[in-house]
Design an enzyme around this catalytic site. Sequence first.
Site, PDB file in Angstrom:
ATOM      1  N   GLU A   1     -10.732  -3.806 -12.555  1.00 12.97           N
ATOM      2  CA  GLU A   1     -12.077  -3.509 -12.030  1.00 12.97           C
ATOM      3  C   GLU A   1     -12.344  -2.002 -11.951  1.00 12.97           C
ATOM      4  O   GLU A   1     -13.487  -1.579 -11.738  1.00 12.97           O
ATOM      5  CB  GLU A   1     -12.255  -4.136 -10.636  1.00 12.97           C
ATOM      6  CG  GLU A   1     -12.380  -5.651 -10.645  1.00 12.97           C
ATOM      7  CD  GLU A   1     -11.065  -6.371 -10.893  1.00 12.97           C
ATOM      8  OE1 GLU A   1     -10.026  -5.918 -10.372  1.00 12.97           O
ATOM      9  OE2 GLU A   1     -11.064  -7.369 -11.633  1.00 12.97           O
TER      10      GLU A   1
ATOM     11  N   LEU B   1      16.920   1.019 -10.591  1.00 14.58           N
ATOM     12  CA  LEU B   1      15.628   0.651 -10.008  1.00 14.58           C
ATOM     13  C   LEU B   1      14.706   0.232 -11.144  1.00 14.58           C
ATOM     14  O   LEU B   1      14.622   0.925 -12.166  1.00 14.58           O
ATOM     15  CB  LEU B   1      15.025   1.862  -9.278  1.00 14.58           C
ATOM     16  CG  LEU B   1      13.547   1.764  -8.874  1.00 14.58           C
ATOM     17  CD1 LEU B   1      13.347   0.718  -7.780  1.00 14.58           C
ATOM     18  CD2 LEU B   1      13.029   3.122  -8.372  1.00 14.58           C
TER      19      LEU B   1
ATOM     20  N   HIS C   1      -6.339  12.000  -6.895  1.00 21.17           N
ATOM     21  CA  HIS C   1      -5.505  11.272  -7.860  1.00 21.17           C
ATOM     22  C   HIS C   1      -4.326  12.138  -8.306  1.00 21.17           C
ATOM     23  O   HIS C   1      -3.205  11.663  -8.440  1.00 21.17           O
ATOM     24  CB  HIS C   1      -6.330  10.858  -9.076  1.00 21.17           C
ATOM     25  CG  HIS C   1      -7.452   9.899  -8.756  1.00 21.17           C
ATOM     26  ND1 HIS C   1      -7.286   8.820  -7.914  1.00 21.17           N
ATOM     27  CD2 HIS C   1      -8.758   9.859  -9.157  1.00 21.17           C
ATOM     28  CE1 HIS C   1      -8.441   8.151  -7.816  1.00 21.17           C
ATOM     29  NE2 HIS C   1      -9.343   8.769  -8.561  1.00 21.17           N
TER      30      HIS C   1
ATOM     31  N   SER D   1      -7.387  -6.967  -3.417  1.00 18.34           N
ATOM     32  CA  SER D   1      -8.049  -6.353  -4.580  1.00 18.34           C
ATOM     33  C   SER D   1      -7.462  -6.814  -5.916  1.00 18.34           C
ATOM     34  O   SER D   1      -7.218  -6.010  -6.813  1.00 18.34           O
ATOM     35  CB  SER D   1      -8.003  -4.826  -4.470  1.00 18.34           C
ATOM     36  OG  SER D   1      -8.700  -4.387  -3.327  1.00 18.34           O
TER      37      SER D   1
ATOM     38  N   ARG E   1     -12.712  13.853  -6.165  1.00 20.10           N
ATOM     39  CA  ARG E   1     -11.824  12.682  -6.094  1.00 20.10           C
ATOM     40  C   ARG E   1     -10.608  12.837  -7.006  1.00 20.10           C
ATOM     41  O   ARG E   1      -9.510  12.387  -6.675  1.00 20.10           O
ATOM     42  CB  ARG E   1     -12.595  11.423  -6.514  1.00 20.10           C
ATOM     43  CG  ARG E   1     -13.705  11.008  -5.576  1.00 20.10           C
ATOM     44  CD  ARG E   1     -14.456   9.793  -6.160  1.00 20.10           C
ATOM     45  NE  ARG E   1     -13.544   8.712  -6.471  1.00 20.10           N
ATOM     46  CZ  ARG E   1     -13.086   7.840  -5.562  1.00 20.10           C
ATOM     47  NH1 ARG E   1     -13.486   7.919  -4.321  1.00 20.10           N
ATOM     48  NH2 ARG E   1     -12.255   6.885  -5.917  1.00 20.10           N
TER      49      ARG E   1
ATOM     50  N   TRP F   1      -8.831  11.015   0.616  1.00 12.45           N
ATOM     51  CA  TRP F   1      -7.958  12.178   0.858  1.00 12.45           C
ATOM     52  C   TRP F   1      -8.647  13.433   0.341  1.00 12.45           C
ATOM     53  O   TRP F   1      -8.668  14.468   1.015  1.00 12.45           O
ATOM     54  CB  TRP F   1      -6.620  11.968   0.153  1.00 12.45           C
ATOM     55  CG  TRP F   1      -5.595  13.035   0.395  1.00 12.45           C
ATOM     56  CD1 TRP F   1      -4.615  13.025   1.349  1.00 12.45           C
ATOM     57  CD2 TRP F   1      -5.442  14.260  -0.333  1.00 12.45           C
ATOM     58  NE1 TRP F   1      -3.866  14.171   1.266  1.00 12.45           N
ATOM     59  CE2 TRP F   1      -4.346  14.948   0.240  1.00 12.45           C
ATOM     60  CE3 TRP F   1      -6.108  14.838  -1.415  1.00 12.45           C
ATOM     61  CZ2 TRP F   1      -3.907  16.188  -0.232  1.00 12.45           C
ATOM     62  CZ3 TRP F   1      -5.679  16.070  -1.878  1.00 12.45           C
ATOM     63  CH2 TRP F   1      -4.597  16.738  -1.285  1.00 12.45           C
TER      64      TRP F   1
ATOM     65  N   ASP G   1      -3.742   3.287  -2.286  1.00 17.17           N
ATOM     66  CA  ASP G   1      -5.185   3.448  -2.069  1.00 17.17           C
ATOM     67  C   ASP G   1      -5.474   4.649  -1.170  1.00 17.17           C
ATOM     68  O   ASP G   1      -4.663   5.012  -0.324  1.00 17.17           O
ATOM     69  CB  ASP G   1      -5.746   2.165  -1.441  1.00 17.17           C
ATOM     70  CG  ASP G   1      -7.258   2.054  -1.604  1.00 17.17           C
ATOM     71  OD1 ASP G   1      -7.834   2.809  -2.425  1.00 17.17           O
ATOM     72  OD2 ASP G   1      -7.864   1.228  -0.905  1.00 17.17           O
TER      73      ASP G   1
ATOM     74  N   GLU H   1       5.293 -10.423   2.501  1.00 15.85           N
ATOM     75  CA  GLU H   1       4.881  -9.869   3.790  1.00 15.85           C
ATOM     76  C   GLU H   1       3.940  -8.696   3.517  1.00 15.85           C
ATOM     77  O   GLU H   1       4.275  -7.807   2.719  1.00 15.85           O
ATOM     78  CB  GLU H   1       6.109  -9.372   4.571  1.00 15.85           C
ATOM     79  CG  GLU H   1       7.049 -10.481   4.987  1.00 15.85           C
ATOM     80  CD  GLU H   1       6.407 -11.457   5.969  1.00 15.85           C
ATOM     81  OE1 GLU H   1       5.581 -11.024   6.789  1.00 15.85           O
ATOM     82  OE2 GLU H   1       6.736 -12.652   5.910  1.00 15.85           O
TER      83      GLU H   1
HETATM   84  C1  IPE Z   1      -7.110  -1.129  -5.799  1.00 12.54           C
HETATM   85  O1  IPE Z   1      -7.806  -0.137  -5.142  1.00 12.54           O
HETATM   86  C2  IPE Z   1      -6.651  -0.651  -7.144  1.00 12.54           C
HETATM   87  C3  IPE Z   1      -5.591   0.358  -7.163  1.00 12.54           C
HETATM   88  C4  IPE Z   1      -4.990   0.842  -6.113  1.00 12.54           C
HETATM   89  C5  IPE Z   1      -5.185   0.822  -8.451  1.00 12.54           C
HETATM   90  P1  IPE Z   1      -9.394  -0.051  -5.194  1.00 12.54           P
HETATM   91  O2  IPE Z   1      -9.764   1.163  -4.415  1.00 12.54           O
HETATM   92  O3  IPE Z   1      -9.862  -0.116  -6.600  1.00 12.54           O
HETATM   93  O4  IPE Z   1      -9.823  -1.370  -4.442  1.00 12.54           O
HETATM   94  P2  IPE Z   1     -11.178  -1.740  -3.675  1.00 12.54           P
HETATM   95  O5  IPE Z   1     -12.314  -1.478  -4.616  1.00 12.54           O
HETATM   96  O6  IPE Z   1     -11.243  -0.863  -2.475  1.00 12.54           O
HETATM   97  O7  IPE Z   1     -11.008  -3.177  -3.299  1.00 12.54           O
HETATM   98  C1  IPE Z   2      -6.608   4.716  -5.266  1.00  8.09           C
HETATM   99  O1  IPE Z   2      -7.457   5.592  -4.618  1.00  8.09           O
HETATM  100  C2  IPE Z   2      -6.433   5.063  -6.728  1.00  8.09           C
HETATM  101  C3  IPE Z   2      -7.059   4.123  -7.651  1.00  8.09           C
HETATM  102  C4  IPE Z   2      -7.720   3.045  -7.332  1.00  8.09           C
HETATM  103  C5  IPE Z   2      -6.952   4.436  -9.054  1.00  8.09           C
HETATM  104  P1  IPE Z   2      -9.031   5.419  -4.661  1.00  8.09           P
HETATM  105  O2  IPE Z   2      -9.548   6.208  -5.816  1.00  8.09           O
HETATM  106  O3  IPE Z   2      -9.408   4.002  -4.630  1.00  8.09           O
HETATM  107  O4  IPE Z   2      -9.432   6.148  -3.307  1.00  8.09           O
HETATM  108  P2  IPE Z   2     -10.516   5.679  -2.262  1.00  8.09           P
HETATM  109  O5  IPE Z   2     -10.232   4.258  -1.923  1.00  8.09           O
HETATM  110  O6  IPE Z   2     -11.852   5.844  -2.925  1.00  8.09           O
HETATM  111  O7  IPE Z   2     -10.327   6.596  -1.095  1.00  8.09           O
HETATM  112 MG    MG Z   3      -9.765   2.691  -3.141  1.00  6.19          MG
END
Ligand code: IPE
Ligand code: IPE
Ligand code: MG
Length: 259
Positions: free
Chosen positions: A81, A145, A51, A210, A47, A39, A34, A221
């Site tokens: 989601e 792995l 990624h 999530s 955004r 970042w 996440d 853990e």
């Molecule tokens: C969880 O992150 C899903 C992935 C890392 C793929 P999200 O960014 O979607 O989760 P929420 O919305 O903050 O709970």
């Molecule tokens: C995690 O980063 C990647 C996915 C959920 C696909 P986010 O895209 O959720 O990044 P933030 O949480 O908005 O910073």
């Molecule tokens: Mg996120």
Amino acid sequence: MATKVASIAEDDALRLDPIASVGPLPRHVAVIMDGNGRWARARGLPRTEGHRQGVDAVRRTVRAAGDRGIPYLTLFGFSSENWSRPQPEVSFLMDLLRGYIRRDLDELRDAGVRVSIIGERGGLPDDINALIENAESTTRNNGRLHLQVAFNYGGRDEIVRAARRLAADVAKGQTHPEAVSEQSFARYLDTGDLPEPDLLIRTSGEQRISNFLLWQCAYSEFVFIDDLWPDFDGVSLDRALTIYGGRSRRFGGVTAVEP
Ligand code: IPE
Ligand code: IPE
Ligand code: MG
């Protein structure tokens, strides 16, 4: 002091991280990757750039996990989601999975990595499903792995799909309700016979699950770290392993060395 527990096989408990020497290594590490968006935002970038950089963090993490002798690694790449995000971002994430499999499959195969994908395949484009099937069959016999990527994955959805398959087997007379146990039910999940995660890491400082591996994380853990996913590397992993090594896992019981 970490206490050796029954869920960790003898040989895993004895295999210490040569760098951190932190105690028993987890057999299975799961990661909620996440913070890509934050970042990017911190750098004034879209955004999607977060990624893109996140894929490099995936490469570093897979390498680091293999080097440290962790046998199972599950990475949360796209949740059930995440479809609610803007369509261009969703398309970008689909393209990243395509690109990752196309570019990295040979290297993963040669490095002894077995790849599998968990999640609802029905909701994914046909060409991605073809890539997934090819990645899984190409690496099926690898044992260094096991990398599981959770893509179009939701824990509740996984449990519902498992329940549906089980109900279908009952309807066909292949099993009956009294025969259902925690163990037999778990085999209907996408994760099948894989051991449950010992350590769940979430980056970016968020402290929630999530909808990830709801069944499987019953006794994992949890380690929440502030690094944003694109900055994650072997050092971050070692830090999480050190924290894990200091935990006392009791599984509802008591430690072996109670005063
Ligand atoms: C969880 O992150 C899903 C992935 C890392 C793929 P999200 O960014 O979607 O989760 P929420 O919305 O903050 O709970
Ligand atoms: C995690 O980063 C990647 C996915 C959920 C696909 P986010 O895209 O959720 O990044 P933030 O949480 O908005 O910073
Ligand atoms: Mg996120």
